[in-house]
Structures are given as C-alpha cells and as structure tokens.
Design an enzyme around this catalytic site. Sequence first.
Site, PDB file in Angstrom:
ATOM      1  N   HIS A 160     -49.962 -34.651   8.986  1.00  0.00           N
ATOM      2  CA  HIS A 160     -49.520 -36.042   9.055  1.00  0.00           C
ATOM      3  C   HIS A 160     -50.191 -36.864   7.942  1.00  0.00           C
ATOM      4  O   HIS A 160     -49.534 -37.644   7.250  1.00  0.00           O
ATOM      5  CB  HIS A 160     -49.876 -36.667  10.414  1.00  0.00           C
ATOM      6  N   HIS A 207     -56.527 -34.853  15.782  1.00  0.00           N
ATOM      7  CA  HIS A 207     -57.288 -34.408  14.608  1.00  0.00           C
ATOM      8  C   HIS A 207     -58.668 -35.033  14.588  1.00  0.00           C
ATOM      9  O   HIS A 207     -58.879 -36.151  15.047  1.00  0.00           O
ATOM     10  CB  HIS A 207     -56.552 -34.764  13.309  1.00  0.00           C
TER      11      HIS A 207
END
Length: 391
Positions: A160, A207
């Site tokens: 991302h 993350h």
Amino acid sequence: MWELFAYLHDPELVARFQRRCGLFLVQDAHHDPERAKQNGDDESRGQQNRRWDHQDKNSNYKIKQNGGSRPQYEVRNWFLHVLFLVSAGLGNEVFYITCLPFIQWSLDPFLCRRLVNMWAVVMYFGQMMKDILKLPRPSSPPVVKLETRVGAEYGLPSTHAMSATAISFTVLLSATSRIQFQFEWGLLIAVTLSSLVCLSRFYTGMHSILDVLCGVLISALILCSTYPYWESIDHFQLTSSASPLVAMGLTILLNYTYPQLDHYSTTRGDTSTILGVGAGCSVGYWVDHQLGGTRHPLGEIPALLPPLTAGAVARGGARSLLGMMALLGTRQLVKTLSLKVLYSYYRVGDGDTGARRRREIEVPYKFVTYMAVGLVNSILVNRGFVLLGLL
C-alpha cells in the site's frame, strides 16, 4: 542496526498509534497487568473485565459475552476511523480499477500509461519481496486488525505504501510536461495522499513502522532509478514491433517464476492480477498507437486544465459509468469463461470452491482476466467514447 529494525517492527508501536487515534483493543485487565496498568487511563472499566478468545495472531479476535460475540475493538474517534479506512481503500483493487482508467478517459492517456507501467513494476517488486523476506505482520494482541483478506500475507514491505508513493509521485513528475499547474500544490497533494495511505496501514493494524518505511524507500528508489528512462520506455512501448512480445513474454515469465510458499497466500493471485493488467495495457497501448488512436490534450503542451463546466462534468460522469460497465463486464465474462475452461481441462467440479486457489488455475485465470481488462481499457473504451460523442 538490528536493534533499530527490531524496534521499528515492534507491534506495540502500532498499537500505541491506534490508541492515540481512538481505536482500542478490548482487553482483560488481569491478562496482562503491566499493559493494563499503562492503558488504564485509556480503557473503560467495562473493557478491562472482558477476555480474549484464543485464536491465531493473523485472525480477527472476537469477544464472547453472554453467549454472543462482539467486535474486539472500540472506536472513539469516528472521523479518524472513516478517514483511515477510506485512505486504506486507495491501495485496493476497487481504487485501481476506477482511478487509473478515469485518468485515461478524462485527463490524459499519457499519464495513465506512465502510471500503469510504474504501478506494475513497483507492486511486483513489493509482492515478491514479501514472499522472499517472510517477515510477519504485527501480532494481535496488542494490535487491532481491521482487515482479514490479506491476513495470510507477510508484512514487509507495505505494498500500500509502495503503490501510494509510486502513483502520487509518478503523476506529479509526469504531469509537469503535460498539464499546467502549480508544482507546490501538486507536491502537497502527493505528500498528503501518500502519507494518509501509509498512516492507514498503522491504523488498520496491517503493517509495522518498518514495513511502511521500507515500502516508501523501495518505491522511491525504483522511481529515482527508472525516471531517466521513462521517455525511452514510452517510445519503445508505443513504436517497437517487439513491444507486445516483450510485454507478454516478460509478464508470463515473472508469473511462473514467482516465489512459492508452503501455504496459500493472496500475494500470488494479486501478483497475477497486476502482471495481467500490465501486459494487457502495454499491448493495448501499442495496438492503439499503430491504429492512430493515441490522444493528446488539445492545444499546446503543457495544456491548461479543462474548465469544470456542467457539460464537462456530465460527459465525465457518462464516460466513467459506461467505462466501468465495460471493464466490470469484461472482468466477469472472461473470469467465468477462463474458469470453465480450466476446470474442464483439470477435471475439477464446479462445486470445488478451493480449486481456484490451485496454482495451475489461479495464475492463468487471473492473468487472462485482467489482461483482457487492460486490453479493453486501452483499445476499445476510448473508441466507444468517440462513437458516442463523449470525448
């Protein structure tokens, strides 16, 4: 150095960010006395009296109470919650299949071509590195995980963060030679959008700080190292007779040399999707150029942005609606046909829901499906707009 990496990979940093943003994990006070003491001011007494279900670290936790189940988290800042969930969506398939074609249909096909090329390269490297490095995502607890689809994927680097950085700054660097705009405003928008996507990966618990920082740095390195060759790549892609063969051959090779895991992960299928879009668009751009269909902004380049009139908005809306119908229809048709052919070839029953996870089925059906989407987007859709008078 390793101590710094370990610190940046610590899930407690992500959990702390989530709590600062108003996202709290429901936790038993006596399950972890130290953490309960630290968070006592932040968590209500009712939260501290609940318990964890025992599940693996990649799953979403549920709290059982009175025979039912409730979400494992509490949201106290709905503005940030919605903002970060929307920002996280900017790195998903729905965004790619709407935003990138929109740039081609309503702004400049040149920019779309640059974006697709860099997006495919950056995403492939990101997906591949995940399955080579095999670093886990932040564990839950202490992190709240708001996404489930990619739970089996590894964490580093954050794709991302990579895609947000690549898309934002590819547009910024490419648009300067095509469209007149104030560079400082463009830089501010690029930094803001990419930062929101990066921060959303902490908020959703997917993350660590190390994952996101590495994603941004790797994407920046790819952009900087390839930027001097963008013009040469464009020229080869549009004019060389070898361009379609290189695009198809390279993407097929990359598909079937992709690292294999000992468990199923969505990275393999997503990589086939990315390579399929890249191959389809690349071949489509070449075909469209040979047929004389490549469009440029009207007037001198860099051109002024077109005025935002009611007619322009209406035509843009019509292009988006019809274009998305064409792409989604292509996706559904080719996906259905390719699965039927592969199921028949490998003698798989239609009721076998796990069959499409098999490598010999998943890779070709996703690659062919999204290659068709790329071809339709880069060749047929704009020609349809011309026939309908929407350009």
